[in-house]
Design an enzyme around this catalytic site. Structure first.
Site, PDB file in Angstrom:
ATOM      1  N   CYS A 193     -64.322  71.856   0.706  1.00 54.92           N
ATOM      2  CA  CYS A 193     -65.602  71.262   1.074  1.00 54.92           C
ATOM      3  C   CYS A 193     -66.147  71.990   2.306  1.00 54.92           C
ATOM      4  O   CYS A 193     -65.502  72.889   2.856  1.00 54.92           O
ATOM      5  CB  CYS A 193     -65.417  69.768   1.379  1.00 54.92           C
TER       6      CYS A 193
ATOM      7  N   HIS B   5     -58.140  65.623   4.989  1.00 55.87           N
ATOM      8  CA  HIS B   5     -58.058  66.429   3.773  1.00 55.87           C
ATOM      9  C   HIS B   5     -56.791  67.271   3.856  1.00 55.87           C
ATOM     10  O   HIS B   5     -56.347  67.642   4.950  1.00 55.87           O
ATOM     11  CB  HIS B   5     -59.264  67.362   3.662  1.00 55.87           C
TER      12      HIS B   5
ATOM     13  N   GLU C 200     -56.231  70.366   3.370  1.00 60.85           N
ATOM     14  CA  GLU C 200     -56.419  71.626   4.087  1.00 60.85           C
ATOM     15  C   GLU C 200     -56.447  71.424   5.600  1.00 60.85           C
ATOM     16  O   GLU C 200     -55.866  72.195   6.356  1.00 60.85           O
ATOM     17  CB  GLU C 200     -57.721  72.314   3.658  1.00 60.85           C
TER      18      GLU C 200
ATOM     19  N   CYS D 219     -63.767  71.690   5.411  1.00 63.79           N
ATOM     20  CA  CYS D 219     -62.554  72.504   5.304  1.00 63.79           C
ATOM     21  C   CYS D 219     -62.874  73.995   5.346  1.00 63.79           C
ATOM     22  O   CYS D 219     -62.151  74.769   5.980  1.00 63.79           O
ATOM     23  CB  CYS D 219     -61.788  72.142   4.038  1.00 63.79           C
TER      24      CYS D 219
END
Length: 156
Positions: free
Chosen positions: A82, A52, A54, A85
């Site tokens: 999410c 991801h 992040e 993260c």
């Protein structure tokens, strides 16, 4: 235009690059003093479920700083983080997260879970939500609509 909007606009550009590469359009910018890093989702490109935007930023910032604590850093991201993260942001002692669109299916800032603002964690991350929300939500909707309209690979 506020500093938050400037960084979210750049994150939206990165998200568009992710979409062009076949990944969910999420982009992010990390700012920590003079350090400024950018990333986009790369789950499909790597392939790695943890890639991801992040997570990529947290890893690279820690590598560059030579320390996992990022207590003066801010991440600007196009979608509500999410669970993974959000947990990583808390673990990294991130100062602040600014995001655009809510994620009603998996968001961890109150949409589905409330990890970022939970009083049960050992660190609190400052949160600013909804910066350029309409633009980010439209970008995500456009991406998923195009995915639904495209024929399945290998299907005739």
């Amino acid at each position: 235009m506020s500093e938050d909007e400037v960084h979210i606009r750049r994150a939206l550009e990165l998200a568009e690059e992710a979409a062009g590469a076949g990944d969910v359009p999420i982009g992010a910018v990390l700012v920590d003093g003079e350090l400024r890093l950018e990333a986009r989702n790369e789950k499909e490109a790597q392939p790695d479920a943890t890639a991801h935007a992040e997570m990529l930023l947290l890893r690279e910032a820690a590598r560059r700083r030579g320390a996992w604590r990022l207590s003066s850093a801010t991440i600007y991201v196009t979608k509500e983080p999410c669970v993974m993260c959000a947990g990583a942001m808390i673990a990294a002692r991130l100062k602040r997260v600014v995001y655009a669109a809510r994620d009603p299916k998996g968001g961890a800032d109150g949409s589905v879970f409330d990890i970022l603002r939970s009083g049960k964690t050992n660190h609190r991350v400052e949160v600013t939500a909804g910066v350029l929300e309409a633009e980010a939500a439209e970008q995500l909707q456009r991406f998923f609509k195009s995915r639904r309209a495209a024929p399945e690979e290998g299907m005739d």
